[in-house]
Write an enzyme that holds these catalytic residues in place. Structure first.
Site, PDB file in Angstrom:
ATOM      1  N   ASP A 158      70.723  64.774 -36.057  1.00  0.00           N
ATOM      2  CA  ASP A 158      69.675  64.609 -35.072  1.00  0.00           C
ATOM      3  C   ASP A 158      69.207  63.148 -35.132  1.00  0.00           C
ATOM      4  O   ASP A 158      69.509  62.427 -36.098  1.00  0.00           O
ATOM      5  CB  ASP A 158      68.525  65.570 -35.384  1.00  0.00           C
ATOM      6  CG  ASP A 158      67.393  65.457 -34.392  1.00  0.00           C
ATOM      7  OD1 ASP A 158      67.669  65.403 -33.190  1.00  0.00           O
ATOM      8  OD2 ASP A 158      66.223  65.401 -34.829  1.00  0.00           O
ATOM      9  N   ASP A 160      65.564  61.713 -33.991  1.00  0.00           N
ATOM     10  CA  ASP A 160      64.177  61.489 -34.404  1.00  0.00           C
ATOM     11  C   ASP A 160      63.899  62.106 -35.769  1.00  0.00           C
ATOM     12  O   ASP A 160      64.157  63.285 -36.020  1.00  0.00           O
ATOM     13  CB  ASP A 160      63.215  62.095 -33.371  1.00  0.00           C
ATOM     14  CG  ASP A 160      63.260  61.354 -32.051  1.00  0.00           C
ATOM     15  OD1 ASP A 160      63.375  60.117 -32.081  1.00  0.00           O
ATOM     16  OD2 ASP A 160      63.191  62.006 -30.990  1.00  0.00           O
ATOM     17  N   ASP A 430      65.431  67.532 -38.712  1.00  0.00           N
ATOM     18  CA  ASP A 430      64.105  67.708 -39.318  1.00  0.00           C
ATOM     19  C   ASP A 430      63.392  68.956 -38.814  1.00  0.00           C
ATOM     20  O   ASP A 430      62.503  69.468 -39.491  1.00  0.00           O
ATOM     21  CB  ASP A 430      63.228  66.486 -39.029  1.00  0.00           C
ATOM     22  CG  ASP A 430      62.893  66.362 -37.554  1.00  0.00           C
ATOM     23  OD1 ASP A 430      63.810  66.033 -36.771  1.00  0.00           O
ATOM     24  OD2 ASP A 430      61.734  66.604 -37.183  1.00  0.00           O
TER      25      ASP A 430
END
Length: 592
Positions: A158, A160, A430
């Site tokens: 991912d 961010d 996250d």
């Protein structure tokens, strides 16, 4: 460390170890109870005498008869009754035995309980050496499931808070912009702008009761942790919480957050971007309450959520990054990780800043604006290619080519076009729900969670103060469990004092992490709802992507076999708080 497993010898030698023990009970009547029984053995052939000793019944004061259900005192040999005659064969001289009893006067019940308390406290403080858990390291990768990196062919990431780690200034910018949206677009009172961002108020993984306007922490069993319910910026007394939830701290499953953290009445905030949203939610509630303005918490929730959404939809965050990159620190370790493995996923300007102009060379496939978690569940949106100016192309995508950038799409087409399936793929993210859950449960991918909070939490757990508080808390709880058979008036008074101290220790331990909500991983002794999801949806987890630099790509991560409640701990790394299980990073320094 299991105090029960510490030998009797430690207790007998405890009193000769100097002045390392803490202040003890304030009861002046307490004297140490020392009662032993012995066996002296000798023969007429000059054998050296031997001595065996054992403790008296630890759960009963001197002179008190055994209560129903209690076992009478037995010696270490296990003999319930000693024969008067020789225990040896015919014609062999017998063994002379002498019994030793205490000269201490019988103790009252209160003094006896405080004696047990002081004995245990001396033992606990003597068993915790300074720096007992200094070896905990936030650069470690922790395993929930066994993962062999040698079996991984594809690495996916991912963007961010996985590839890109933002500075704390970003949360302030998101909060201020969304707060201004409330005033300008939703016509909230101008005075709300006087509330500045509170960086240490909320933590990730909290739940929000939409209809009641309450921010709270819930454990893995759907119970609210007492002392962690906030209306606005003010904590609610536990009695009021019980009244609001029908006399219980339990939140029913049908009201709790759904699979993706969005229930009909309760929402769970799972990503790091949600921290400024929770803070703004609390601030807006606090403004209306303190100014005695009538409002509907449901409307407030929707307005704040939409204001936060506008920050992302209108692209403010990426405009801030494009302007000065203040919120996106340059990290050479990210480039080192990309040079070590080849994988998928990201954005141009930020990637050039972190890695360099040739960042696309590290990727086999680049996808932007994938719209997770719908990317993993829908099979409708097709992939579209972007040209060099970032404009959409119109041709049908029949293959995903290296060096190109694709928008949207869906996982089903992705698997069809790449052939990447199953446990040979390891994906990092996250957000436990939108990044990891579907990949693990539906498609069998390996998953790795990025948990930046680990850096702070491991520092707290490594502190001597935490080790002392937690160990004594566990020991005191065990003492209360064992001695609860004493239910006379004096004993009940003592237990009231112990329970008060236990609650104080729990609050002290919680406040070391965050004064409002404590650790993101524990609610008192239970795992949090966040921790439960972390264990369910991630094979491994770590503080940052750079932790991979501590391991070679043939390393196998093994989860610790922690004992179940009905099992006994067997190994040293299970007896302590986990510090003995830390991977030997010093021995792996050559990997970097």
């Amino acid at each position: 460390m299991s105090l029960k497993s510490v030998g009797t010898a430690l207790t007998r030698t405890l009193w000769s170890r100097g002045n390392r023990t803490p202040p003890l009970s304030r009861n002046p009547k307490v004297n140490r109870l020392s009662t032993t029984c012995g066996v002296l053995g000798g023969t007429n052939h000059g054998d050296k005498s031997t001595h065996q000793s054992c403790r008296s019944d630890l759960d009963r004061p001197s002179g008190e008869a055994a209560s129903p259900g209690e076992h009478p005192h037995k010696c270490a040999s296990g003999d319930a009754k000693r024969p008067k005659d020789s225990i040896r064969g015919p014609g062999v001289t017998g063994v002379r035995r002498r019994s030793f009893t205490s000269n201490a006067a019988p103790m009252d019940q209160r003094s006896y309980l405080w004696t047990r308390y002081n004995d245990l406290k001396r033992l606990v403080y003597d068993l915790i050496p300074p720096g007992a858990c200094k070896s905990l390291n936030s650069s470690v990768i922790y395993a929930n499931n066994e993962v062999d990196l040698a079996e991984v062919d594809i690495y996916g990431f991912d963007y961010d808070y996985t590839l890109a780690q933002y500075s704390n200034a970003l949360n302030t910018l998101i909060y201020n912009t969304a707060r201004d949206f409330l005033v300008e677009h939703f016509k909230y009172p101008e005075e709300i702008k006087t509330y500045d961002y509170l960086p240490n108020f909320a933590v990730r993984g909290l739940h929000y009761d939409i209809q009641k306007g309450l921010l709270m922490k819930i454990d893995a069993f759907h119970y609210i942790q007492p002392g962690t319910v906030y209306r606005g910026l003010t904590p609610l007394p536990d009695e009021e919480v019980l009244d609001l939830y029908g006399g219980t701290f339990h939140v029913p499953l049908q009201q709790d957050s759904g699979f993706y953290g969005k229930g009909p009445k309760v929402k769970q905030f799972m990503d790091i971007f949600s921290i400024p949203e929770m803070t703004l939610m609390a601030v807006a509630n606090d403004f209306f309450i303190t100014n005695d303005i009538e409002y509907d918490p449901v409307h407030l929730f929707k307005d704040v959520s939409e204001a936060i959404g506008m920050v992302h939809i209108k692209g403010y965050m990426y405009k801030w990054i494009m302007q000065d990159l203040v919120a996106l620190p340059s990290d050479s370790q990210q480039a080192a990780v990309l040079k070590k493995v080849f994988f998928s996923g990201s954005r141009d300007k930020g990637m050039r800043h972190m890695v360099g102009e040739n960042w696309r060379d590290f990727f086999d496939v680049v996808i932007v604006q994938a719209d997770k978690p719908h990317f993993f569940t829908d099979c409708i949106k097709p992939f579209r290619r972007l040209d060099g100016n970032g404009d959409l192309r119109w041709e049908k995508i029949t293959s995903l080519e290296k060096g190109q950038i694709y928008k949207q799409g869906n996982l089903f087409d992705f698997l069809r076009l790449t052939g990447w399936r199953g446990s040979k793929v390891l994906y990092f993210g996250d957000h436990l729900y939108s990044d990891l859950a579907d990949l693990m449960l539906r498609h069998g991918w390996r998953t790795a969670a990025i948990v930046p909070e680990l850096e702070h939490e491991t520092k707290v757990v490594s502190a001597h103060r935490y080790a002392v508080n937690l160990t004594w808390l566990q020991a005191l709880t065990g003492l209360m469990e064992r001695l609860q058979i004493h239910r006379d008036a004096e004993s009940r008074d003592v237990f009231v004092e112990w329970q008060k101290e236990r609650e104080e220790l729990r609050v002290m331990t919680k406040n070391l992490f965050n004064p409002q909500f404590g650790s993101i991983f524990r609610t008192l002794h239970n795992p949090t709802y966040f921790s439960r999801r972390l264990n369910r949806f991630s094979d491994i987890y770590m503080a940052s992507l750079s932790c991979l630099l501590n391991y070679d790509l043939s390393y196998t991560f093994y989860p610790r076999r922690t004992p179940l409640q009905h099992e006994a701990p067997l190994w040293m790394d299970q007896l302590c708080t986990g510090c003995m299980k830390t991977p030997h990073l010093e021995d792996m320094a050559n990997i970097r």
